[in-house]
Motif scaffolding. Structure first.
Motif, PDB file in Angstrom:
ATOM      1  N   GLY A 140      -4.291   1.930  -0.691  1.00 27.43           N
ATOM      2  CA  GLY A 140      -3.720   2.905   0.229  1.00 27.43           C
ATOM      3  C   GLY A 140      -4.160   4.327  -0.049  1.00 27.43           C
ATOM      4  N   ARG A 141      -4.633   4.583  -1.267  1.00 30.21           N
ATOM      5  CA  ARG A 141      -5.126   5.919  -1.609  1.00 30.21           C
ATOM      6  C   ARG A 141      -6.607   5.985  -1.249  1.00 30.21           C
ATOM      7  NH1 ARG A 141      -1.313   8.528  -5.786  1.00 30.21           N
ATOM      8  NH2 ARG A 141      -2.898  10.138  -5.873  1.00 30.21           N
ATOM      9  N   THR A 142      -6.890   6.672  -0.169  1.00 31.63           N
ATOM     10  CA  THR A 142      -8.251   6.703   0.348  1.00 31.63           C
ATOM     11  C   THR A 142      -8.455   7.967   1.178  1.00 31.63           C
ATOM     12  OG1 THR A 142      -9.911   5.459   1.609  1.00 31.63           O
ATOM     13  CG2 THR A 142      -7.626   5.331   2.394  1.00 31.63           C
ATOM     14  N   HIS A 143      -9.682   8.182   1.626  1.00 26.26           N
ATOM     15  CA  HIS A 143     -10.058   9.410   2.323  1.00 26.26           C
ATOM     16  C   HIS A 143      -9.374   9.552   3.681  1.00 26.26           C
ATOM     17  CE1 HIS A 143     -13.237   9.933  -0.685  1.00 26.26           C
ATOM     18  NE2 HIS A 143     -13.363   8.617  -0.595  1.00 26.26           N
ATOM     19  N   ALA A 144      -9.082   8.446   4.297  1.00 23.94           N
ATOM     20  CA  ALA A 144      -8.398   8.466   5.600  1.00 23.94           C
ATOM     21  C   ALA A 144      -7.376   7.330   5.616  1.00 23.94           C
ATOM     22  CB  ALA A 144      -9.395   8.317   6.744  1.00 23.94           C
ATOM     23  N   PRO A 145      -6.176   7.565   5.071  1.00 21.81           N
ATOM     24  CA  PRO A 145      -5.148   6.511   5.017  1.00 21.81           C
ATOM     25  C   PRO A 145      -4.380   6.420   6.337  1.00 21.81           C
ATOM     26  CG  PRO A 145      -4.311   8.474   3.967  1.00 21.81           C
ATOM     27  CD  PRO A 145      -5.716   8.808   4.413  1.00 21.81           C
ATOM     28  N   LYS A 147       4.954   4.004   2.309  1.00 18.69           N
ATOM     29  CA  LYS A 147       4.879   2.746   1.560  1.00 18.69           C
ATOM     30  C   LYS A 147       4.877   1.606   2.570  1.00 18.69           C
ATOM     31  CE  LYS A 147       4.770   0.897  -2.614  1.00 18.69           C
ATOM     32  NZ  LYS A 147       5.858   1.105  -3.584  1.00 18.69           N
ATOM     33  N   VAL A 148       3.890   0.728   2.451  1.00 15.50           N
ATOM     34  CA  VAL A 148       3.704  -0.354   3.414  1.00 15.50           C
ATOM     35  C   VAL A 148       3.777  -1.699   2.713  1.00 15.50           C
ATOM     36  CG1 VAL A 148       2.087  -1.426   5.034  1.00 15.50           C
ATOM     37  CG2 VAL A 148       2.262   1.079   4.925  1.00 15.50           C
ATOM     38  N   TYR A 149       4.603  -2.577   3.268  1.00 21.10           N
ATOM     39  CA  TYR A 149       4.669  -3.970   2.830  1.00 21.10           C
ATOM     40  C   TYR A 149       4.168  -4.803   4.022  1.00 21.10           C
ATOM     41  CZ  TYR A 149       7.668  -1.880  -0.714  1.00 21.10           C
ATOM     42  OH  TYR A 149       8.162  -1.089  -1.731  1.00 21.10           O
ATOM     43  N   ALA A 150       2.873  -5.108   3.996  1.00 17.26           N
ATOM     44  CA  ALA A 150       2.215  -5.700   5.170  1.00 17.26           C
ATOM     45  C   ALA A 150       2.345  -7.220   5.162  1.00 17.26           C
ATOM     46  CB  ALA A 150       0.754  -5.283   5.202  1.00 17.26           C
ATOM     47  N   ASP A 163       7.530 -12.679   7.365  1.00 17.74           N
ATOM     48  CA  ASP A 163       7.488 -12.572   8.824  1.00 17.74           C
ATOM     49  C   ASP A 163       7.628 -11.137   9.332  1.00 17.74           C
ATOM     50  OD1 ASP A 163      10.121 -12.060   8.255  1.00 17.74           O
ATOM     51  OD2 ASP A 163      10.952 -13.493   9.701  1.00 17.74           O
ATOM     52  N   ALA A 164       7.253 -10.141   8.518  1.00 16.00           N
ATOM     53  CA  ALA A 164       7.424  -8.758   8.977  1.00 16.00           C
ATOM     54  C   ALA A 164       6.488  -7.807   8.250  1.00 16.00           C
ATOM     55  CB  ALA A 164       8.874  -8.307   8.771  1.00 16.00           C
ATOM     56  N   VAL A 165       6.169  -6.727   8.949  1.00 12.71           N
ATOM     57  CA  VAL A 165       5.553  -5.548   8.337  1.00 12.71           C
ATOM     58  C   VAL A 165       6.674  -4.542   8.139  1.00 12.71           C
ATOM     59  CG1 VAL A 165       3.928  -3.647   8.634  1.00 12.71           C
ATOM     60  CG2 VAL A 165       3.330  -5.935   9.452  1.00 12.71           C
ATOM     61  N   GLU A 166       6.888  -4.128   6.895  1.00 12.46           N
ATOM     62  CA  GLU A 166       7.961  -3.184   6.585  1.00 12.46           C
ATOM     63  C   GLU A 166       7.354  -1.892   6.037  1.00 12.46           C
ATOM     64  OE1 GLU A 166      11.722  -5.591   5.206  1.00 12.46           O
ATOM     65  OE2 GLU A 166       9.926  -6.485   4.308  1.00 12.46           O
ATOM     66  N   ILE A 167       7.832  -0.770   6.563  1.00 12.01           N
ATOM     67  CA  ILE A 167       7.255   0.531   6.216  1.00 12.01           C
ATOM     68  C   ILE A 167       8.372   1.494   5.844  1.00 12.01           C
ATOM     69  CG2 ILE A 167       5.873   2.475   7.061  1.00 12.01           C
ATOM     70  CD1 ILE A 167       4.495   0.503   8.981  1.00 12.01           C
ATOM     71  N   LEU A 168       8.182   2.165   4.724  1.00 16.74           N
ATOM     72  CA  LEU A 168       9.150   3.144   4.241  1.00 16.74           C
ATOM     73  C   LEU A 168       8.596   4.545   4.481  1.00 16.74           C
ATOM     74  CD1 LEU A 168      11.681   4.004   2.665  1.00 16.74           C
ATOM     75  CD2 LEU A 168      10.379   3.650   0.557  1.00 16.74           C
ATOM     76  N   VAL A 169       9.340   5.342   5.249  1.00 19.80           N
ATOM     77  CA  VAL A 169       8.967   6.723   5.558  1.00 19.80           C
ATOM     78  C   VAL A 169       9.949   7.651   4.845  1.00 19.80           C
ATOM     79  CG1 VAL A 169       8.567   8.406   7.393  1.00 19.80           C
ATOM     80  CG2 VAL A 169       8.178   5.969   7.841  1.00 19.80           C
ATOM     81  N   LEU A 211       0.824  -1.204   0.000  1.00 24.49           N
ATOM     82  CA  LEU A 211       0.000   0.000   0.000  1.00 24.49           C
ATOM     83  C   LEU A 211       0.857   1.252   0.000  1.00 24.49           C
ATOM     84  CD1 LEU A 211      -2.257  -1.170   2.967  1.00 24.49           C
ATOM     85  CD2 LEU A 211      -2.937  -1.278   0.572  1.00 24.49           C
ATOM     86  N   GLU A 212       0.361   2.311  -0.627  1.00 24.31           N
ATOM     87  CA  GLU A 212       0.923   3.640  -0.423  1.00 24.31           C
ATOM     88  C   GLU A 212      -0.145   4.474   0.253  1.00 24.31           C
ATOM     89  OE1 GLU A 212       3.480   7.026  -2.709  1.00 24.31           O
ATOM     90  OE2 GLU A 212       1.600   6.454  -3.652  1.00 24.31           O
ATOM     91  N   LEU A 213       0.077   4.811   1.515  1.00 25.38           N
ATOM     92  CA  LEU A 213      -0.919   5.543   2.292  1.00 25.38           C
ATOM     93  C   LEU A 213      -0.894   7.009   1.872  1.00 25.38           C
ATOM     94  CD1 LEU A 213      -0.448   3.872   5.794  1.00 25.38           C
ATOM     95  CD2 LEU A 213      -1.836   3.141   3.841  1.00 25.38           C
ATOM     96  N   HIS A 214      -1.953   7.433   1.199  1.00 26.91           N
ATOM     97  CA  HIS A 214      -1.968   8.703   0.489  1.00 26.91           C
ATOM     98  C   HIS A 214      -3.401   9.228   0.522  1.00 26.91           C
ATOM     99  CE1 HIS A 214      -1.852  11.520  -2.840  1.00 26.91           C
ATOM    100  NE2 HIS A 214      -0.633  11.180  -3.216  1.00 26.91           N
TER     101      HIS A 214
END
Length: 717
Positions: free
Chosen positions: A124-129, A150-153, A183-189, A111-114
């Motif tokens: 990830g592109r939504t009204h409340a990400p 950017k989320v790799y869930a 075995d992980a949730v990885e998040i790019l900030v 997902l890209e939270l946007h």
């Protein structure tokens, strides 16, 4: 307060260990830890929203242990970006990552939270990400960043993972999978540091509650906000609006507030923020007359300033270098822009009695809003403003009403983490009924409210099914800005629609108490089945068979449940959709009873129901206590006293906390409220034994005569 340093373990390559960053851990509230990496940006979701923890509620939840192995939380700085890695067990399911419309299970997603309009895919592109996720293991994680994340869930496998699955030969092995276990949730900030928070459980609902309380607790709407609302056509005049209200009264349909669309303004797209004098020649008189009739007014607007607005010249220096619909975009992080924009709303609208707003177009699309190359005078980036603009509009408009000691309840198109406490409900232009229910379910993981609004329908059946859903949602709304529909627009179901609208009003004491729990305890009033105790555990009398025909519950609870949800403490709602006469309902462990009749329906089983057109399937947990009020046309005023019928379902002894305050002001923040304890049980003789604690002296008391009703009797068990 304490600190911890990331430890290089066997599953980490030496190159990663050399670049791994220290994570400074701090216990900031019971069961809540903040982790800090690198140099976090000063502007983030919490600073934008101004969210302050409701510590009293968090303290009542008590302490809890850190919910994962702390050393397995890894941070790394590289190329000016921060990488976060959180451990993930094989059996865990993930929920959250914003207001999703089509999926509840998020494990395996990229997902890209946007902040954006929902475009038809959960990407990830939504009204409340909201960058908050919840694990079925009973913990939550929130990334406090106003950036596109950017989320790799649980979607990627590290070469050095201790839990990496074995490589298989696709040619010969039928168990080969294109998406192996991760075995992980990885998040790019995209920043050189970030702060994040870990919320303990021990249950998923506990983690969600801690997150909501950390963000100030949920909003407590005015009672009228939980009534019925009709949004009228774009170019309605004052006369048209008054006629609309009169017709509702003549037909006996409840109505608490009317929404005026763009035509109330002299200019819109971009906006003048002034009344159009041809359609509304006497705004103050019009608003006052509507209030005398018991009707509040909610005004549509977006924040983009027309060159013909009275504030344009003054606000122009405090706006972005790009426009939206040729309107100036205020930099709402600047006090000057805040004072000018919200000062205009106060002077022209709030001061004459307007009760709330619908803030449109604070989310997307990309071709509507400012591009990411836009500059804002504060120095905030276009990306940061995109992620927080809905928060800023909610924050400063809420302040307008708070200063007047007057509660509001409105609509907004965009929100984000930190916005839990704002009295706004999200809506959009999408219109799939099934997906609307999935969004309502996911709102409980995102710290926001969502309305499955009704606009128009192809048939009377669809109209009624949609109306049934909105009655069991945060805002009971018809949005007729384009269609002009009324509750009675489909004569063949007019009476059934009227019955549902009246039921909404009768249930107001229940809804109001459940919203109080959202505020004081952080419990979402409408929430996913995955947060319900006993949902995935299985039935008490489970058939011991692997044959799914013998035991369909085993299969059902492992699938995504996207079409049923909990409404308040005791109710399970299973909406019907047009064209369907039957549906299955998954009942959590424990006895459940029919909301309408009190009849026993099952215990931890999958049932198939045929409710008929008139009813939406609703079930009550054993011991359920549902306070019901009279069938009023408007929500009661602070000076009114209402009769109350307290209904009891099943036989299990139970208590219920019935909330009361004046229903209109913020005096509850100063202690002017009470929870009265209701106790109920059914004796062996089948007779109801019931009591309610006395009204608290010196506190608001809006109740008159109180009666009790046993909905379940021995012959119904």
């Amino acid at each position: 307060m304490f600190k911890s340093i990331v430890v290089c373990t066997a599953f980490l390559l030496s190159t990663l260990c050399l670049k791994a960053q220290n994570i400074a851990w701090e216990l900031v509230a019971p069961g809540v830890w903040k982790g800090t990496v690198g140099a976090p940006e000063s502007y983030n979701l919490l600073t934008a929203s101004g969210a302050k923890p409701y510590l009293e509620g968090l303290n009542k939840m008590g302490t809890a242990a850190f919910p994962m192995v702390q050393q397995e939380v890894v941070a790394q700085l590289k190329d000016g970006k921060t990488y976060l890695r959180f451990p993930l067990k094989k059996a865990e399911q993930l929920f959250g990552f914003g207001l999703n419309f089509q999926t509840v299970h998020q494990r395996g997603k990229i997902l890209e939270l946007h902040v954006d309009h929902f475009g038809g895919k959960d990407n990830g592109r939504t009204h409340a990400p909201t960058p908050f996720y919840v694990s079925s293991d009973g913990y939550g994680v929130f990334i406090n960043s106003a950036r596109y994340l950017k989320v790799y869930a649980g979607s990627a496998v590290r070469r050095d993972s201790e839990n990496a699955p074995a490589a298989k030969d696709r040619n010969t092995d039928k168990t080969w999978a294109s998406r192996p276990y991760s075995d992980a949730v990885e998040i790019l900030v995209p920043a050189e540091g970030v702060e994040f928070y870990v919320f303990a459980g021990p249950t998923p609902l506990n983690a969600v509650s801690r997150y909501n309380l950390f963000n100030g607790g949920g909003p407590l709407p005015p009672r009228w906000g939980l009534g019925f609302t009709q949004r009228v056509k774009t170019l309605f005049t004052a006369e048209d609006v008054e006629k609309e209200a009169s017709t509702f009264a003549e037909k006996g349909f409840p109505l608490d507030f009317i929404g005026l669309e763009p035509g109330w303004q002299s200019k819109a797209y971009p906006c003048s923020f002034e009344w159009d004098k041809t359609r509304f020649p006497n705004p103050a008189g019009f608003v006052g007359d509507m209030l005398k009739k018991g009707i509040r007014l909610n005004l549509w607007t977006n924040p983009y300033v027309s060159p013909e607005s009275p504030i344009y010249k003054e606000i122009k220096p405090f706006t972005a270098d790009h426009t939206v619909w040729l309107g100036a975009v205020p930099d709402l992080t600047l006090p000057q822009a805040q004072q000018l924009l919200f000062g205009q709303l106060k002077k022209s609208q709030v001061d004459i009695g307007v009760s709330g707003y619908k803030f449109d177009e604070v989310d997307g699309y990309d071709h509507y809003l400012w591009p990411d190359v836009t500059s804002f005078p504060s120095g905030k980036t276009a990306e940061q403003m995109r992620q927080t603009y809905g928060l800023l509009m909610q924050r400063y408009s809420t302040d307008l009403f708070h200063e007047r000691n007057q509660r509001t309840f409105g609509l907004v198109r965009g929100s984000n983490g930190g916005g839990t406490s704002f009295p706004y409900v999200i809506y959009n232009d999408y219109y799939n009924h099934e997906d609307f229910i999935t969004a309502l379910i996911n709102s409980s993981f995102a710290g926001v409210l969502w309305t499955p609004e009704v606009r128009a329908s192809k048939t009377g059946e669809e109209w009624l099914r949609r109306m049934q859903s909105v009655v069991f949602s945060p805002m009971a709304m018809i949005n007729a800005w384009s269609s002009g529909t009324k509750p009675w627009s489909y004569p063949e179901v007019e009476q059934q629609v009227k019955d549902m609208a009246i039921l909404r009003m009768q249930m107001m004491p229940y809804w109001y108490s459940e919203f109080a729990k959202y505020h004081f305890q952080g419990i979402p009033p409408f929430r996913a089945m995955n947060l319900e105790p006993g949902f995935a555990v299985g039935p008490e009398k489970e058939v011991k068979s692997n044959n799914l025909e013998d035991n369909p519950y085993v299969e059902a609870v492992t699938k995504e449940v996207k079409d049923q949800y909990m409404a308040g403490e005791y109710l399970l709602v299973a909406p019907m959709f047009a064209g369907k006469t039957t549906r299955t309902v998954i009942l959590p462990r424990g006895k459940w009873f029919d909301f309408y009749t009190g009849d026993f329906v099952g215990d931890g089983t999958v049932i198939t129901v045929t409710p008929g057109l008139d009813r939406i399937p609703v079930y009550v947990r054993d011991g359920g206590i549902i306070p019901m009020g009279p069938a009023l046309m408007h929500a009661p005023k602070s000076t009114d006293k209402i009769d109350l019928e307290i209904r009891y379902y099943g036989t299990k002894p139970a208590t219920y906390q019935l909330y009361d305050d004046d229903g209109e002001t913020f005096n509850y923040e100063k202690g002017a409220f009470s929870f009265r304890e209701v106790k109920m049980e059914l004796g062996k003789d089948g007779k109801l034994k019931a009591s309610i604690s006395a009204a608290v002296k010196g506190k608001p008391n809006t109740l008159n005569k109180i009666s009790f009703k046993a909905m379940t009797t021995k012959n119904q068990l």
